[in-house]
Design an enzyme around this catalytic site. Structure first.
Site, mmCIF file in Angstrom:
data_model
loop_
_atom_site.group_PDB
_atom_site.id
_atom_site.type_symbol
_atom_site.label_atom_id
_atom_site.label_comp_id
_atom_site.label_asym_id
_atom_site.label_seq_id
_atom_site.Cartn_x
_atom_site.Cartn_y
_atom_site.Cartn_z
ATOM 1 N N SER A 294 2.692 -0.330 2.207
ATOM 2 C CA SER A 294 3.729 -1.203 2.761
ATOM 3 C C SER A 294 4.632 -1.614 1.610
ATOM 4 C CB SER A 294 3.083 -2.456 3.361
ATOM 5 O OG SER A 294 4.048 -3.461 3.604
ATOM 6 N N TYR B 128 -2.927 -9.706 4.163
ATOM 7 C CA TYR B 128 -2.274 -8.395 4.346
ATOM 8 C C TYR B 128 -1.674 -7.892 3.028
ATOM 9 C CZ TYR B 128 0.798 -4.845 6.396
ATOM 10 O OH TYR B 128 1.438 -3.665 6.703
HETATM 11 C C1 BGC Z 1 4.373 -5.214 8.093
HETATM 12 C C2 BGC Z 1 5.452 -5.582 9.089
HETATM 13 C C3 BGC Z 1 6.712 -6.016 8.360
HETATM 14 C C4 BGC Z 1 7.115 -5.040 7.271
HETATM 15 C C5 BGC Z 1 8.272 -5.539 6.422
HETATM 16 C C6 BGC Z 1 4.938 -4.195 7.138
HETATM 17 O O1 BGC Z 1 3.957 -3.750 6.248
HETATM 18 O O2 BGC Z 1 3.248 -4.703 8.788
HETATM 19 O O3 BGC Z 1 5.001 -6.623 9.944
HETATM 20 O O4 BGC Z 1 7.779 -6.133 9.289
HETATM 21 O O5 BGC Z 1 6.012 -4.781 6.427
HETATM 22 O O6 BGC Z 1 8.116 -6.883 6.035
#
Ligand code: BGC
Length: 262
Positions: free
Chosen positions: A147, A160
Site C-alpha cells: 500500500s 494497517y
Molecule cells: C487502503 C485504502 C486507502 C488507500 C489510500 C489503501 O491501502 O486500504 O483504504 O484508500 O490505501 O489511502
C-alpha cells in the site's frame, strides 16, 4: 504462458482483477477466499467464460494448516506454483487509544503473517522445483500487495500501516535471501483504488472530492490498473525487477500538500 498462479483474497476488488489479468495472460489461477465462496465462484466463472482456467479454494491465510492444505490442493490440481500474489488484506480501523488487541491481531495476522505463510510455502516449492526451461526465466515470482501506507503514516489506521510497513521489509529481506534461487519478490503499493475496503472514501461526492485532493492525477484507481501491473510484474518482461515496491497511486506518494506550499 502455461504457469500456475495463486491469488489470495481473489473473490473481490484488487485480488479479483489480478486473477482475471493473470488468467488473460494465460495462467491457471487459484482463486483463494476465506468466507466468500459465491463471490469466488463468480470470479472463476468470469475467467472460464473468457476462456481461462481457474478454480476457487477456501483458506484463512493467517492459519498455517489451512494455508498448507491450500497449497497441497493446488499442487494436486495444477502440479506446482509459479506465481504467488499475496493479496488478501483487510482494515480494522480505530483511534489508536481505543484500538483493541483483537483489531491489532486480526490486521497483523491477515496482512502480514498471512503473507509470510503463503510466501514460505511458495518459496519452498520454487526452490524444490527450480527454473523450468521455456516457462519463465525465474523459478518463481512472489508479488506482495502492499500500500502507499508502507511509507505514508496513517493515523486512525495504525494496525494497517504497521502491517504494510512490515510487508515492505519482509518483501525486501525475502528478495535478498531468495534471489540466488532465481526467485523474484516484489510489492505493489496501490493508492486509493475503488473497492469495498475504502467505500467510505468515494461513495459520496463530498468524500470523493476530499480524496481527490490527495491524488495529483485526479482520479481514483481502478482494480484493473493493479491487475495489469501484477500480470506484467509476473512476466519475464520484469525479470530483472526484485526487492522493490512499484507504487501505483496517481501520485499519492508525492506529498500533494506541498504542491504550492511549504
Ligand atoms: C487502503 C485504502 C486507502 C488507500 C489510500 C489503501 O491501502 O486500504 O483504504 O484508500 O490505501 O489511502
Amino acid at each position: 504462458m502455461g504457469q500456475s498462479a495463486l491469488v489470495t483474497g481473489a473473490d473481490s476488488g484488487i485480488g479479483e482483477a489480478v486473477a482475471i489479468a493473470l488468467a488473460a495472460a494465460g495462467a491457471n489461477v487459484v482463486i483463494n477466499h476465506v468466507d466468500a465462496h459465491e463471490a469466488a465462484e463468480q470470479t472463476v466463472d468470469k475467467i472460464t467464460a473468457a476462456g481461462g482456467n481457474a478454480y476457487a479454494i477456501h483458506a484463512d491465510v493467517s492459519d498455517e494448516a489451512e494455508v498448507q492444505a491450500m497449497f497441497a490442493e493446488m499442487y494436486k490440481q495444477y502440479g506446482t506454483i509459479d506465481i504467488l500474489v499475496n493479496n488478501a488484506g483487510l482494515q480494522r480501523d480505530s483511534k489508536f487509544v481505543d484500538m483493541t488487541l483483537q483489531q491489532w491481531n486480526t490486521v497483523i495476522g491477515i496482512n502480514l503473517t498471512g503473507q509470510f505463510l503463503c510466501a514460505r510455502e511458495a518459496a519452498r516449492e520454487f526452490i524444490r522445483r527450480g527454473v523450468v526451461e521455456g516457462r519463465s526465466r525465474a523459478a518463481g515470482k512472489i508479488i506482495c500487495m502492499s500500500s502507499v501506507h508502507e511509507v505514508i503514516p496513517w493515523g486512525g489506521h495504525v494496525n494497517y500501516a504497521t502491517s504494510k510497513g512490515g510487508v515492505m521489509m519482509m518483501m525486501k529481506s525475502m528478495a535478498q535471501e531468495l534471489a540466488p534461487h532465481k526467485i523474484r519478490v516484489v510489492s505493489i503499493g496501490p493508492g486509493a483504488i475503488q473497492t469495498h475496503i475504502n467505500q467510505s472514501a468515494w461513495q459520496t461526492p463530498e468524500a470523493l472530492n476530499a480524496l481527490l485532493t490527495l491524488i495529483p492525477y485526479n482520479r481514483i484507481g481502478e482494480p484493473e490498473d493493479i491487475g495489469q501491473l501484477a500480470a506484467w510484474l509476473a512476466s519475464d518482461q520484469a525479470d530483472y525487477i526484485t526487492g522493490t515496491t512499484i507504487f501505483m497511486d496517481g501520485g499519492m506518494t508525492l506529498y500533494p500538500g506541498f504542491a504550492d506550499n511549504g
